[in-house]
Enzyme design. Structure first.
Site, mmCIF file in Angstrom:
data_model
loop_
_atom_site.group_PDB
_atom_site.id
_atom_site.type_symbol
_atom_site.label_atom_id
_atom_site.label_comp_id
_atom_site.label_asym_id
_atom_site.label_seq_id
_atom_site.Cartn_x
_atom_site.Cartn_y
_atom_site.Cartn_z
ATOM 1 N N HIS A 27 97.009 -42.330 -38.418
ATOM 2 C CA HIS A 27 97.874 -43.460 -38.069
ATOM 3 C C HIS A 27 98.141 -43.530 -36.577
ATOM 4 O O HIS A 27 98.717 -42.609 -35.999
ATOM 5 C CB HIS A 27 99.209 -43.355 -38.815
ATOM 6 C CG HIS A 27 100.009 -44.628 -38.804
ATOM 7 N ND1 HIS A 27 99.877 -45.597 -39.768
ATOM 8 C CD2 HIS A 27 100.932 -45.101 -37.935
ATOM 9 C CE1 HIS A 27 100.689 -46.603 -39.496
ATOM 10 N NE2 HIS A 27 101.348 -46.330 -38.386
ATOM 11 N N ASP A 29 99.511 -46.693 -33.739
ATOM 12 C CA ASP A 29 99.986 -48.073 -33.589
ATOM 13 C C ASP A 29 99.560 -48.722 -32.281
ATOM 14 O O ASP A 29 100.183 -49.697 -31.840
ATOM 15 C CB ASP A 29 101.519 -48.112 -33.699
ATOM 16 C CG ASP A 29 101.988 -47.982 -35.138
ATOM 17 O OD1 ASP A 29 101.490 -48.739 -35.986
ATOM 18 O OD2 ASP A 29 102.846 -47.121 -35.414
ATOM 19 N N GLU A 131 99.658 -52.082 -41.879
ATOM 20 C CA GLU A 131 100.938 -51.392 -42.100
ATOM 21 C C GLU A 131 101.997 -52.429 -42.443
ATOM 22 O O GLU A 131 102.494 -53.144 -41.580
ATOM 23 C CB GLU A 131 101.382 -50.575 -40.891
ATOM 24 C CG GLU A 131 102.667 -49.800 -41.219
ATOM 25 C CD GLU A 131 103.074 -48.789 -40.161
ATOM 26 O OE1 GLU A 131 102.812 -49.031 -38.978
ATOM 27 O OE2 GLU A 131 103.670 -47.772 -40.542
ATOM 28 N N HIS A 158 107.057 -51.450 -44.482
ATOM 29 C CA HIS A 158 107.513 -50.697 -43.308
ATOM 30 C C HIS A 158 108.958 -50.293 -43.555
ATOM 31 O O HIS A 158 109.287 -49.843 -44.657
ATOM 32 C CB HIS A 158 107.295 -51.521 -42.018
ATOM 33 C CG HIS A 158 107.506 -50.716 -40.786
ATOM 34 N ND1 HIS A 158 108.493 -50.974 -39.867
ATOM 35 C CD2 HIS A 158 106.865 -49.612 -40.329
ATOM 36 C CE1 HIS A 158 108.441 -50.061 -38.901
ATOM 37 N NE2 HIS A 158 107.465 -49.233 -39.156
ATOM 38 N N HIS A 199 106.493 -44.660 -45.909
ATOM 39 C CA HIS A 199 107.484 -45.741 -45.795
ATOM 40 C C HIS A 199 108.077 -46.223 -47.120
ATOM 41 O O HIS A 199 109.090 -46.927 -47.104
ATOM 42 C CB HIS A 199 106.927 -46.978 -45.056
ATOM 43 C CG HIS A 199 106.860 -46.811 -43.570
ATOM 44 N ND1 HIS A 199 107.982 -46.740 -42.783
ATOM 45 C CD2 HIS A 199 105.808 -46.682 -42.735
ATOM 46 C CE1 HIS A 199 107.612 -46.585 -41.518
ATOM 47 N NE2 HIS A 199 106.301 -46.536 -41.459
ATOM 48 N N HIS A 220 101.340 -40.990 -42.679
ATOM 49 C CA HIS A 220 102.165 -40.374 -41.622
ATOM 50 C C HIS A 220 103.538 -40.027 -42.172
ATOM 51 O O HIS A 220 104.483 -40.787 -42.036
ATOM 52 C CB HIS A 220 102.239 -41.253 -40.364
ATOM 53 C CG HIS A 220 102.682 -42.677 -40.566
ATOM 54 N ND1 HIS A 220 102.082 -43.540 -41.442
ATOM 55 C CD2 HIS A 220 103.675 -43.395 -39.977
ATOM 56 C CE1 HIS A 220 102.688 -44.727 -41.388
ATOM 57 N NE2 HIS A 220 103.675 -44.663 -40.508
ATOM 58 N N ASP A 324 100.918 -40.958 -35.840
ATOM 59 C CA ASP A 324 101.873 -42.044 -35.601
ATOM 60 C C ASP A 324 102.228 -42.177 -34.123
ATOM 61 O O ASP A 324 103.385 -42.426 -33.780
ATOM 62 C CB ASP A 324 103.149 -41.915 -36.445
ATOM 63 C CG ASP A 324 103.923 -43.238 -36.532
ATOM 64 O OD1 ASP A 324 103.371 -44.279 -36.119
ATOM 65 O OD2 ASP A 324 105.075 -43.237 -36.990
HETATM 66 ZN ZN ZN Z 1 104.901 -46.275 -39.775
#
Ligand code: ZN
Length: 402
Positions: A27, A29, A131, A158, A199, A220, A324
């Site tokens: 993961h 972002d 995500e 999320h 999540h 994650h 993450d």
């Molecule tokens: Zn996340």
């Protein structure tokens, strides 16, 4: 290994392993970081990933130093983004731009086999993940469109509960998944996409484990027994993972590594453990550090404690790495994507064998991915696509978001 290795020797050993061994991160972002960047606004070339980005954590020079050979990029948008379906498409486009702008670095990847292939070519297998199911706008059709665009993993939600799935960090409204939510899991299985339970609420974790026909992933998340944060995986869920065949990818988020970090951050959190929307962390954090001294932001060794715990609880076959990185605060020793070899070195110093390191670095993830692909291939022979919107599954009475 009987004698303890020096940090230097362990790092050299990690690098030797990584000459052949693919390293997968579950993961990152970066696509959202490029979208949020005031100059780039989602334009990868304008962001210029080939230069060092000192204020964030991911760029090509440091990806190379980190020896990464497969990255799951998250097409992440915050749950409250207006016109979420369009926003997800823009994030997917940003990920496509990565491959297009840097074809010598990234290889667009669509299957488990692409991980080994990219390693052999000296490139990074570049995978697309969604995500947060908010971009579905309560329809199943986007799942198939996302899959056609290359998505191979979906994190169901999320930080916020959606109309069909309860988040770990929000008020539960459905006791888990609604019928539409279950259809999302079923369709992900059919498409051969990984169901990611990072999540979601513990009830959703349990229900997804009940109904998923393929192994699940936590892309994650850490162990809740070591750091009591709602984003981490409780023991009763961990205990079901070996039978499911899935994987928990240990994550570098300070509050998920260390309960002390989480408690230190409490004034900026809501009652569910997520950062409040009205706090400007760039101001709040230095102010609090002035009052209390340095933020205990978790350490690489504490992350290794989570790996040790997962090893004891669920076994070596069910552990992976999901950093993450998102351009925000990071723990000590895991500041950016160049640090992955240091994590492997720390595990080597704790006595993890070469085989154990290989499993954590990529072998477990590849096994899960292959199983998910196989289940999808079989299901597509017998199951038609699930077509419809939330109201077709759950009735028309939607609970208004609070
Ligand atoms: Zn996340």
């Amino acid at each position: 290994m009987t004698r303890a290795l020096s940090a230097e020797d362990a790092l050299a050993h990690a690098h030797r392993l990584l000459d052949k061994l693919p390293l997968v991160d579950g993961h990152n972002d970066l696509p959202f970081v490029i979208r949020r960047d005031r100059e780039a606004k989602g334009d990868v070339r304008r962001y210029d990933l080939s230069r060092a980005h000192q204020r964030t954590d991911t760029d090509i020079p440091r990806l190379k130093a980190g020896r990464l050979s497969a990255q799951i990029w998250a097409a992440f948008i915050p749950s409250k983004t207006p016109q979420p379906a369009r926003a997800v498409l823009e994030l997917i486009d940003t990920i496509h731009q990565l491959h297009e702008a840097y074809p010598d670095v990234f290889m667009r990847a669509l299957s488990a086999a692409d991980i080994g292939k990219a390693k052999r070519q000296g490139k990074i297998a570049s995978f697309l993940a969604i995500e947060g199911g908010v971009g579905l706008e309560n329809s199943l059709s986007p799942l198939r469109v996302w899959h056609a665009a290359g998505a191979r993993l979906m994190t169901l939600c999320h930080n916020e509960t959606l109309d069909w799935v309860d988040s770990a960090t929000d008020k539960p409204r459905h006791n888990g998944l609604t019928e539409f939510g279950k259809a999302v899991v079923g369709e992900l299985n059919r498409l051969g996409m990984m169901v990611d339970l990072a999540h979601v609420s513990p009830d959703v974790m349990r229900q997804a484990l009940d109904i998923s026909k393929a192994p699940i992933v936590f892309s994650h998340s850490n162990a809740r027994a070591l750091a009591d944060h709602p984003r981490n995986v409780p023991d009763d869920v961990l205990d079901r993972i070996p039978a499911n065949g899935g994987i928990v990818m240990a994550t570098f988020v300070p509050d998920f590594i260390s309960r002390r970090s989480y408690e230190w951050m409490m004034p900026f959190k809501d009652s569910f453990g997520k950062t409040r929307g009205d706090v400007d962390m760039t101001k709040a954090l230095p102010e609090r550090e002035q009052q209390l001294g340095r933020w205990p932001r978790g350490t690489l060794e504490q992350l290794c404690d989570h790996v040790d715990y997962l090893l004891k609880r669920i076994g070596i076959d069910h552990i992976g790495i999901g950093s993450d990185f998102y351009g925000g605060p990071t723990p000590e020793g895991l500041e950016d994507v160049s640090r992955f070899p240091h994590l492997l070195a720390a595990l080597i110093r704790r006595g993890y064998t070469d085989t154990a390191i290989a499993k954590i670095a990529s072998r477990n993830f590849v096994r899960v991915f292959r199983a998910v692909e196989g289940v999808g291939k079989d299901l597509r022979k017998t199951e038609p696509p699930r077509v419809g919107r939330l109201e077709d599954f759950d009735g028309i009475e939607l609970v208004a978001p609070s």
